[in-house]
Design an enzyme around this catalytic site. Structure first.
Site, short mmCIF file in Angstrom:
data_model
loop_
_atom_site.label_atom_id
_atom_site.label_comp_id
_atom_site.label_asym_id
_atom_site.label_seq_id
_atom_site.Cartn_x
_atom_site.Cartn_y
_atom_site.Cartn_z
N HIS A 221 -7.75 114.16 26.44
CA HIS A 221 -8.18 112.80 26.71
C HIS A 221 -9.67 112.74 27.06
CE1 HIS A 221 -8.23 112.77 31.23
NE2 HIS A 221 -7.25 113.64 31.13
N ASP B 168 -11.86 116.98 34.30
CA ASP B 168 -10.63 116.36 33.84
C ASP B 168 -10.99 115.14 32.99
OD1 ASP B 168 -8.08 115.30 33.52
OD2 ASP B 168 -7.94 114.55 35.57
N GLU C 225 -5.89 107.85 29.14
CA GLU C 225 -4.85 108.73 29.70
C GLU C 225 -4.68 108.49 31.19
OE1 GLU C 225 -3.20 112.43 31.60
OE2 GLU C 225 -5.11 111.39 31.93
N GLU C 226 -5.81 108.31 31.88
CA GLU C 226 -5.76 108.14 33.33
C GLU C 226 -5.12 106.81 33.73
OE1 GLU C 226 -6.32 110.43 35.29
OE2 GLU C 226 -7.78 111.81 34.43
#
Length: 356
Positions: free
Chosen positions: A79, A191, A222-223
């Protein structure tokens, strides 16, 4: 105004060592959930010469295709988005109030630098402030810090800031990457720029001849709920899917060794189970065998919580063999995320050997 970094073409590292300059440039490009277009455009530019096709779907996912000689359809995802903030209110003095996008601990936000990702005025720098500590009441001192008590100061008054910032503009953390000792480095958005970096390097270094049709997907949002992966897997409908993401490494003071889940420097994490996904057994066995045969450092991850794009890929378009590779990261979802070059190299080598 802040000028975006220009990413040079990637040198062929062969997986032997992390290209820290490239990783730093990927980290510094803002990509809040829902506003990944700057990073997506840069990724597409870098990988286009090495793919049979590169496209951007309606959601903003960047999809790179490498044609095989007649095998299965494999989807590998990382992502692009990072945890961020979103402007919700501008007060009469020009101070900006925000909500959180992604799981950020508000304790990590106070006195940090940020960049506002505006629609028409580029990146606007600011700092996060709160009521001065020496003016807190006794009752206020006992209250935990929350995002609602924080604000962003860009230095402009209400009239000035209202012309360049809008409600809903995303805000990313601002921190220059730095190398630490022991092969570690720290940056914001590891991340999941770790996964992005790994996929870009794999695309550039894969052998030209391979059996399977491979779809490399750089996903959005994604988060915010695995949103990009949900859409991409429905369009691709792979036979096998692999998510390349990060995971919190808890090998720090105050934690018991049995609670570490994964540790820095011990290799790529092969996730067997997390909070939402039980990985395909046969796929995990194949990944473990590759590590043993190739001498790739790995650790098995069994986590009671957490999620990643593997969840969406596993079930959204019907049964799919899916698993996740997890790069260990200390202080995850902060602007001082810390990772090991050794672990990223291990993840790179595992993905490359798996696809080759």
């Amino acid at each position: 105004m802040i000028q975006l970094p220009q990413t040079d073409d990637i040198a062929r590292a062969g997986g032997k060592t992390v290209d820290f300059d490239l990783f730093s440039k990927l980290s510094l490009i803002p990509a809040a959930s829902g506003r990944e277009e700057l990073l997506g455009g840069e990724i597409a530019r870098m990988i286009k010469p090495y793919c049979d096709g590169v496209s951007v779907d309606a959601m903003g996912n960047v999809i790179a295709f490498k044609k095989g000689s007649g095998g299965k359809k494999i989807m590998v995802a990382a992502h692009m988005d990072e945890v961020a903030l979103k402007i919700r209110y501008i007060d009469e003095k020009g101070f900006l109030y925000f909500t959180l996008t992604g799981g950020i601990d508000p304790r990590t936000l106070l006195s940090q630098r940020v960049l506002l990702q505006t629609e028409e005025n580029g990146l606007i720098p600011g700092v996060i402030g709160a009521k001065a500590a020496h003016y807190l009441t006794a009752a206020e001192k006992t209250q935990p810090l929350d995002a609602l008590s924080l604000y962003i100061d860009c230095g402009f008054n209400f009239e000035e800031i209202s012309k360049i910032v809008s409600i809903g503009d995303p805000v990313v953390l601002d921190r220059t990457p730095a190398e630490l000792g022991g092969g570690l480095f720290t940056a914001k958005a590891i991340d999941d720029r770790a996964g992005v970096y790994i996929l870009v390097q794999v695309i550039k270094n894969m052998p030209k001849e391979h059996k399977d049709d491979i779809y490399f997907v750089f996903t959005v949002q994604e988060e915010y709920g695995l949103i990009g992966a949900h859409g991409a897997v429905m369009a691709i409908r792979p036979d096998v899917a692999l998510a390349v993401d990060t995971t919190g490494a808890l090998d720090t003071p105050g934690m018991r060794p049995q609670d570490y889940v994964v540790s820095l420097g011990k290799g790529v994490g092969i996730t067997l189970t997390d909070g939402t996904t039980i990985a395909d057994r046969a796929l995990c066995k194949s990944l473990i065998k590759i590590c043993k045969d190739k001498g790739i450092a790995y650790q098995l991850r069994v986590a009671a919580r957490g999620s990643n794009d593997a969840k969406a890929m596993q079930r959204e378009s019907g049964p799919v063999k899916a698993a996740a590779l997890s790069v260990p990261v200390r202080y995850i979802h902060s602007n001082v995320e810390t990772a090991s070059k050794h672990d990223i190299d291990a993840a790179y080598n595992l993905v490359l050997n798996f696809l080759s």
